[in-house]
Scaffold this motif. Sequence first.
Motif, PDB file in Angstrom:
ATOM      1  N   PHE A   6      -8.256  65.293 -25.445  1.00  0.00           N
ATOM      2  CA  PHE A   6      -8.801  65.925 -26.865  1.00  0.00           C
ATOM      3  C   PHE A   6      -9.170  66.898 -26.778  1.00  0.00           C
ATOM      4  N   ASN A   7      -9.834  67.636 -25.773  1.00  0.00           N
ATOM      5  CA  ASN A   7     -10.339  69.138 -25.977  1.00  0.00           C
ATOM      6  C   ASN A   7      -9.396  70.632 -26.421  1.00  0.00           C
ATOM      7  N   GLY A   8      -8.421  70.437 -26.577  1.00  0.00           N
ATOM      8  CA  GLY A   8      -7.838  71.669 -26.683  1.00  0.00           C
ATOM      9  C   GLY A   8      -6.806  72.038 -28.309  1.00  0.00           C
ATOM     10  N   GLY A   9      -6.757  72.582 -28.869  1.00  0.00           N
ATOM     11  CA  GLY A   9      -5.487  72.965 -29.566  1.00  0.00           C
ATOM     12  C   GLY A   9      -4.356  72.417 -29.712  1.00  0.00           C
ATOM     13  N   SER A  10      -3.622  71.532 -29.411  1.00  0.00           N
ATOM     14  CA  SER A  10      -2.886  70.824 -29.425  1.00  0.00           C
ATOM     15  C   SER A  10      -2.661  69.845 -30.814  1.00  0.00           C
ATOM     16  N   GLY A  11      -0.983  69.345 -31.244  1.00  0.00           N
ATOM     17  CA  GLY A  11      -1.204  68.380 -32.387  1.00  0.00           C
ATOM     18  C   GLY A  11      -1.833  67.305 -31.714  1.00  0.00           C
ATOM     19  N   LEU A  12      -1.872  66.424 -30.931  1.00  0.00           N
ATOM     20  CA  LEU A  12      -2.711  65.818 -30.275  1.00  0.00           C
ATOM     21  C   LEU A  12      -3.762  65.316 -31.103  1.00  0.00           C
ATOM     22  N   THR A  13      -4.449  66.529 -30.575  1.00  0.00           N
ATOM     23  CA  THR A  13      -5.729  66.632 -30.297  1.00  0.00           C
ATOM     24  C   THR A  13      -5.911  66.524 -31.645  1.00  0.00           C
ATOM     25  N   ALA A  21      10.216  53.133 -43.702  1.00  0.00           N
ATOM     26  CA  ALA A  21      10.453  54.667 -44.118  1.00  0.00           C
ATOM     27  C   ALA A  21       8.921  54.517 -43.393  1.00  0.00           C
ATOM     28  N   GLU A  22       8.148  53.532 -43.328  1.00  0.00           N
ATOM     29  CA  GLU A  22       6.800  53.615 -42.039  1.00  0.00           C
ATOM     30  C   GLU A  22       6.800  54.942 -40.788  1.00  0.00           C
ATOM     31  N   ARG A  23       7.592  53.889 -40.849  1.00  0.00           N
ATOM     32  CA  ARG A  23       8.103  54.969 -39.132  1.00  0.00           C
ATOM     33  C   ARG A  23       8.339  55.375 -39.113  1.00  0.00           C
ATOM     34  N   MET A  24       9.036  55.910 -39.825  1.00  0.00           N
ATOM     35  CA  MET A  24      10.626  57.192 -40.138  1.00  0.00           C
ATOM     36  C   MET A  24       9.511  58.825 -40.433  1.00  0.00           C
ATOM     37  N   VAL A  25       8.197  58.349 -41.502  1.00  0.00           N
ATOM     38  CA  VAL A  25       6.599  58.652 -41.188  1.00  0.00           C
ATOM     39  C   VAL A  25       6.791  59.255 -40.532  1.00  0.00           C
ATOM     40  N   ALA A  26       6.053  58.526 -39.408  1.00  0.00           N
ATOM     41  CA  ALA A  26       5.340  58.226 -38.140  1.00  0.00           C
ATOM     42  C   ALA A  26       6.327  59.800 -37.367  1.00  0.00           C
ATOM     43  N   LEU A  27       7.404  59.606 -37.288  1.00  0.00           N
ATOM     44  CA  LEU A  27       8.235  60.049 -36.184  1.00  0.00           C
ATOM     45  C   LEU A  27       8.510  61.399 -36.739  1.00  0.00           C
ATOM     46  N   ALA A  28       8.111  61.755 -38.398  1.00  0.00           N
ATOM     47  CA  ALA A  28       8.346  63.039 -38.630  1.00  0.00           C
ATOM     48  C   ALA A  28       6.956  63.970 -38.551  1.00  0.00           C
ATOM     49  N   VAL A  29       6.124  63.352 -38.775  1.00  0.00           N
ATOM     50  CA  VAL A  29       4.652  64.195 -38.301  1.00  0.00           C
ATOM     51  C   VAL A  29       4.764  64.086 -36.599  1.00  0.00           C
ATOM     52  N   LEU A  30       4.972  62.859 -36.217  1.00  0.00           N
ATOM     53  CA  LEU A  30       5.131  63.304 -34.431  1.00  0.00           C
ATOM     54  C   LEU A  30       5.785  64.698 -34.451  1.00  0.00           C
ATOM     55  N   LEU A  31       6.969  64.230 -34.248  1.00  0.00           N
ATOM     56  CA  LEU A  31       8.204  65.783 -34.537  1.00  0.00           C
ATOM     57  C   LEU A  31       7.107  67.247 -34.934  1.00  0.00           C
ATOM     58  N   ASN A  32       6.888  67.150 -35.784  1.00  0.00           N
ATOM     59  CA  ASN A  32       6.277  68.750 -36.646  1.00  0.00           C
ATOM     60  C   ASN A  32       4.750  68.754 -36.310  1.00  0.00           C
ATOM     61  N   ASP A  33       4.512  67.559 -35.955  1.00  0.00           N
ATOM     62  CA  ASP A  33       2.571  68.201 -35.137  1.00  0.00           C
ATOM     63  C   ASP A  33       3.163  68.593 -33.103  1.00  0.00           C
ATOM     64  N   LEU A  34       3.801  67.928 -32.760  1.00  0.00           N
ATOM     65  CA  LEU A  34       3.610  67.851 -31.417  1.00  0.00           C
ATOM     66  C   LEU A  34       4.521  69.258 -31.134  1.00  0.00           C
ATOM     67  N   LEU A  35       6.022  68.889 -31.790  1.00  0.00           N
ATOM     68  CA  LEU A  35       6.759  69.621 -30.993  1.00  0.00           C
ATOM     69  C   LEU A  35       7.406  70.981 -31.907  1.00  0.00           C
ATOM     70  N   ALA A  36       6.819  70.859 -33.410  1.00  0.00           N
ATOM     71  CA  ALA A  36       6.921  71.927 -34.631  1.00  0.00           C
ATOM     72  C   ALA A  36       8.845  71.848 -34.188  1.00  0.00           C
ATOM     73  N   SER A  37       9.036  71.387 -34.511  1.00  0.00           N
ATOM     74  CA  SER A  37      10.390  70.620 -34.699  1.00  0.00           C
ATOM     75  C   SER A  37      10.691  70.496 -36.521  1.00  0.00           C
ATOM     76  N   VAL A  38      10.783  71.661 -37.345  1.00  0.00           N
ATOM     77  CA  VAL A  38      10.264  71.287 -38.309  1.00  0.00           C
ATOM     78  C   VAL A  38      11.997  71.010 -39.477  1.00  0.00           C
ATOM     79  N   ASP A  39      12.822  71.415 -38.502  1.00  0.00           N
ATOM     80  CA  ASP A  39      14.437  71.097 -38.397  1.00  0.00           C
ATOM     81  C   ASP A  39      14.937  69.107 -38.469  1.00  0.00           C
ATOM     82  N   LEU A  40      14.620  68.685 -37.350  1.00  0.00           N
ATOM     83  CA  LEU A  40      14.538  66.717 -37.697  1.00  0.00           C
ATOM     84  C   LEU A  40      13.700  66.960 -38.383  1.00  0.00           C
TER      85      LEU A  40
END
Length: 259
Positions: free
Chosen positions: A25-32, A230-249
Amino acid sequence: MRTLLDIFPDSKPLTVVNVGAPCMFNGGSGLTAMFNAGKLRYTGFETVFPEGEEPSPFVNRVPTVVGDGAQRAIYITNNIFCSSLYEPDFELQDMFQNLSALCEIKSKGRVNTERLDDLCARLPKVDHLRVDVQGSEMDCFRGAERVLEDVMLIKVKIGFVRMYKQQALWGDVDTFLRDRGFMFHCWEKPDGRCFKPIMLQNEPYGHVRQVLWTHAWYIRHIDHFDTLEAERMVALAVLLNDLLASVDLAHKVLRVADA
């Protein structure tokens, strides 16, 4: 890129479980970024810990070996991150540049493995599962049937060529996960080595065409989206956007969640 955490500031922290090679957790990743925002609850079942890491209430690293719950042989190698429950296949590795030296066995022992279902029994539903275990991916997944029922996003290191004797390959992992309601999403840049004696531009870690391994990402299958909270779907959207830049999905996921 804007993080969806900015749009959902009141969302619950994401539960992330890591198996094998540790996350830093010391870089510029979405997880960080999630970690720094206090939106991450990370549990790592790992045997190697980052040096000098500051203690955090959001990070719990547990020294254990994940597997099928049985006592197993373990092979400790020159490069600690190449250590495995499976014996290195030196006959095959010797065909490639700079592989067998990394996997040279320093010691061999016995270890009691633990099932992921047992280790995660007291954790909240796991949103994101990461697996990097040098050939024992199927052992990990077979002991995680209950955990996999809730996971929204998986990152797993996969092999296309057998670097360890009797290890499972991508086809095995892919079939197993698809049978449990996941869909392949993407993979990171595939990696490999040159066949000896060729070396590409004097780079021992380079390769020409032969792919040996990569990291693959799986999502909960889109056919199941309308059955998820809906709460799980929001979690998936955040992960897709912030970790993978999968903005369309991520956009599609949020539209379903908002329906």
